[in-house]
Every structure is written in C-alpha cells, then in structure tokens.
Design an enzyme around this catalytic site. Structure first.
Site: not given
Length: 501
Positions: A280, A354
């Site tokens: 990020k 996920r």
C-alpha cells in the site's frame, strides 16, 4: 462510569446538570419540561421564544437557573422534526449530553427520559439507546497517553430519570441491555485502537480466550501446524510474510436446543495489513491496524450474547494474521489451495482478506449452520460506493438479508444491499486456477463477495463489507475518533431478534 435509573417525583433529586430534549416544532411545553419551566419562571419558554434554542437536531443549549434550583445547569437538546425522528437521535442526544458535561468538567448528569415520543417506541428500547449513547459517548482510548493525566476529569454518573414510577422496570431492563451492548462495542473499539505491535494474532487470541473463559464460552486458537493439517492454504499463504504466527480462533457458545444448528459469525482478523508484496502507499498505512475490525465485532458480539445468556447456539470464527512483505511472502501469480480444495490465483496480495475468509467459510460448513454472517473490511470499492455511512450487504438468502437489515436499522449500524448476480463472476475467472482473487476495480465489492460465495457450502450466508465503517475520523456524538466497533451492536440485535428477546 455508572448508569442508573430513577423514577418518581423529581423533588430531592440533585445533580450538576439536567438534560431535557425537545422537538423542533414543539409548543407548548409539556410534562417535566413544563414543570421545570414553571419552577424557573418561564426561562425555557423565553429561550425558545427568543430563538436562542429551536430544537434542531444536534443543538445543545446550556443555561444556568437564576434562582436556587436542585440542578446547577440545564441542557436543552434538540431532536429535530418529529416526522424525521429515529430512535438513534435519543442515542445521539445522550452522547451529546455526556460530551457537553465533560466539556464543562462535570462528573455527572441526569437525563430526563423523553415523555413526548410516539407510542411505537418501547421504553426499554429508549433506555437502551440512552445507555448506549452515554457509555459510548464517554468512551476514550488513552492507554498510551502519559501527559496531563492529573488534569483528566472522570465522568462518573449518568442518571436516566422519569417522573412516572411505573416506568422503572422497563427502563431498568433497557439499561441492562444497553450496558452489555456498550461493553461489547467498547471492547471491540479497544482491540481496534491497539497498534499492530501490541495486537498481534496471538494477542487477539489471548484477549478473546480471557473473556471466553469468564463468560462460559468454549475457546480454541489453532496454531500454524494445526491450520496446516486442515489445509487452510489461504490463511497460511497470507501469513507467510510475517514472523508473527497466524491463529484460527474458534468460540462456541451453546445455550440453545442441543439439536439446533448454530449461527456462525466469521470475522476478518488481519491485525496489520501492509498489502504484502502489492504494498500500500505509505500515507495512512497506520490505519491498517483496524483491518481486524470484523474479527473484533464477531468476537465481542459473541461474548455479549453469552453475557446476556440468550438461548441460542452461536459460533465465532476468526482467521487472524498479519499481511507483510518479506522474502517469504506470497507473490502475485502464486496459486493457493483453500480448505475446500479450490485453487486460487493470487493477482493482488493486498486482496488478502478474501483469502483467509475463504478458509473460514469453508470451515463454517462443518457446523451445518443455520446461517453464516461474515464481517470484513474487505474492499476500498465499498467506500467509493457507500462512503462512511453504511456498510455493504450481500447474501444468498432473502430472509437472512432482511433480518440483518432490520437489526441494522434498530442498532443504527446501517447497511445497504448490493446485488450478487452471477454475471459478476466472469470478472474473477482464472485461466490457470478455479478463481482469481481480484477482478479489478469495476464492482469491486460485488466481485469480492462473488469470490467468497465460492467457499460457501450450500448454507444461508450474508456478507457485510464494513470498509469505511471501521474508523471514525471526525468524532460523532457517541463515536469518538478511532475504532468504531461497527457491527458489534448489529450482530447482538440480530441474535436478540432471532430468539425473540
């Protein structure tokens, strides 16, 4: 901080402040407000007539009685227009009263239970909202503060007052509910606010264990060796880059019929998310300590249900890990095999939530559950779609989705349903594996849910994407800056509704 209920005549009751609520168009004054106004020679009426206080939503006016009176000051708090009123405005009003009291360096306030609400609002619900607003409005995370501690003013007492002694029983019941839900939400907030070097996967497990033992909840925290035996390739893959070992946390509360299938909560527990190899940007990366907000809500809500002794079988599952870059991290292009045997092509290592939820949802199928609800700070796309006011809701069962919507409105932890059409599955097709973990930017929240659906084994399931709801940046009446604990009160309300409590 203590919350108590007093019902009966107001004479003899003294406090540093009395809070009264008013609707915007309310005239003439009624009930306790009229009684206080008469005692104070029309002071409240004068303020309203002069326009100094109108009753608009969020307005707080403070005035000091010019005669000897049992309350040192009066808070007038606006509820807005009656046709737009929601019970959450009571919760907000209590939070505003506590915040105003702390601003004035007071240690206590008495809040008059509104006697001008529609009959559809049950007294117990009103008292619960008042209690939550007061306790959560008083929440403050200052564990790491070392300066000016001697200047800190401790707010000690919030009294819910009604002139009708017959109201005491339902008000006390609401206070009890509110204290437990507030405790759970504050517990979740505490975990979210802890920095990543303090709240590791193992520390989260230890915190959950301590409270589970206290409230009679069965607890397990599986180690990497045990996780490997279960072939949870998603969780193991994400955790490879960190020196902190992952955990798979299991809480089981069984107080329903022995033959009843459990309801299962699944919470994403990434205790710090750097994005991994797909790292990020540095700006605001510190906020990624909150990437375990789903886990915090799932665990805290389960513990609250146990404290309330609700007649239900309930399980909480939390895959807990860090997502960090290193020489051993999973890489874009890697193939992982989830617990149910399906293979996953890793397109983006920052789509890690996920991957760990895939294993948890697969594990949940072993309970033959009545329903499974997962919570996760899953996609930035959800913030683009819904901002910071509602969580995304998707699911495969209309009844379950509607139950969640109802609980969301009651708890004021609001959601918005998004579609789960099969057409979106095309975006996550892989040419070399069963599925890929990213379908790109378009409809990112939906494609993430379609990914999760592939690991749902024919049971009733709903997914809450709480990205955008995990942190508060400006401060609200009962939600200060920092971790919100969003989803905790919603899940508790869901179970209460389910069992008729």
């Amino acid at each position: 901080m203590e919350v108590k209920v007093v019902a009966g005549r107001i004479e003899g009751l003294k406090d540093q402040a009395l809070a009264l609520t008013f609707f915007e168009e309310e005239a003439p004054l009624k009930g306790l407000a009229k009684e206080v106004d008469t005692t104070l020679s029309g002071a409240i009426s004068k303020l309203k007539k002069q326009g100094d206080f109108t009753g608009k939503t969020g307005q707080v006016a403070v005035f000091y009685p010019q005669i000897q009176f049992q309350f040192e000051r009066i808070f007038l708090i606006g509820l807005g227009k009656t046709d737009k009123f929601e019970l959450d405005q009571i919760r907000q009003s209590a939070g505003r009263a506590v915040q105003k009291a702390k601003e004035l360096k007071l240690s206590s306030v008495t809040f008059a239970c509104p006697d001008n609400l529609s009959a559809k609002y049950q007294l117990a619900d009103v008292a619960q909202a008042l209690t939550e607003g007061a306790l959560l409005g008083n929440y403050n995370f200052d564990l790491y503060k070392t300066a000016d501690l001697e200047k800190k003013i401790e707010f000690k007492s919030f009294t819910i007052f009604s002139v009708d002694s017959r109201r005491k029983v339902p008000l006390e019941k609401g206070r009890e509910w509110g204290e437990t839900t507030s405790w759970a939400c504050a517990t979740a907030r505490n975990w979210i606010n802890l920095p990543g070097n303090a709240l590791t996967p193992n520390r989260l497990a230890e915190e959950a264990k301590k409270l589970a033992l206290k409230y009679g909840v069965k607890f397990q925290a599986l180690t990497p060796i045990e996780i490997s035996k279960l072939k949870m390739g998603g969780l193991l893959g994400v955790s490879k880059g960190s020196e902190e070992p992952c955990r798979f946390i299991i809480l089981e509360y069984r107080n329903g019929n022995a033959k009843d299938a459990p309801i299962v909560f699944v919470g994403k527990g990434v205790t710090f998310d750097s994005g991994g190899i797909s790292i990020k940007p540095a700006e605001k990366m510190e906020e990624m300590k909150a990437d375990m907000s789903g886990a915090a809500a799932a665990i805290a809500a389960t513990l609250a249900v146990a404290r309330m002794k609700l007649p239900v079988n309930l399980v909480a599952l939390v895959p807990a890990t860090e997502n960090l870059p290193s020489g051993t991290s999973m890489k874009p292009g890697d193939i992982l095999t989830a617990m149910n045997g399906k293979t996953i092509e890793v397109i983006n290592t920052d789509a890690e939530g996920r991957l760990i939820l895939a294993d948890a949802l697969s594990y949940a199928g072993g309970y033959k559950p009545k329903a499974v609800i997962d919570l996760a700070t899953l996609t930035g796309s959800c913030i683009v779609a819904l901002g910071h006011n509602r969580a995304g809701l998707l699911g495969n069962d209309r009844k379950l989705v509607d139950r969640i919507k109802k609980a969301a409105e009651k708890s004021a932890e609001k959601v918005w349903e998004l579609p789960l059409d099969d057409e979106y599955k095309e975006q996550i097709k892989s040419t070399i594996a069963d599925v890929k973990n990213s379908g790109g930017r378009p409809a990112g929240t939906i494609t993430a849910a379609k990914f999760l659906e592939m690991f749902v084994d024919s049971y009733s399931w709903a997914h809450l994407d709480i990205a955008g709801m995990d942190l508060e940046f400006n401060g609200k009446p009962y939600t200060p800056k920092g971790g919100t604990g969003f989803g905790t009160r919603l899940l508790i309300q869901l179970i209460r509704d389910w069992v008729g409590r």
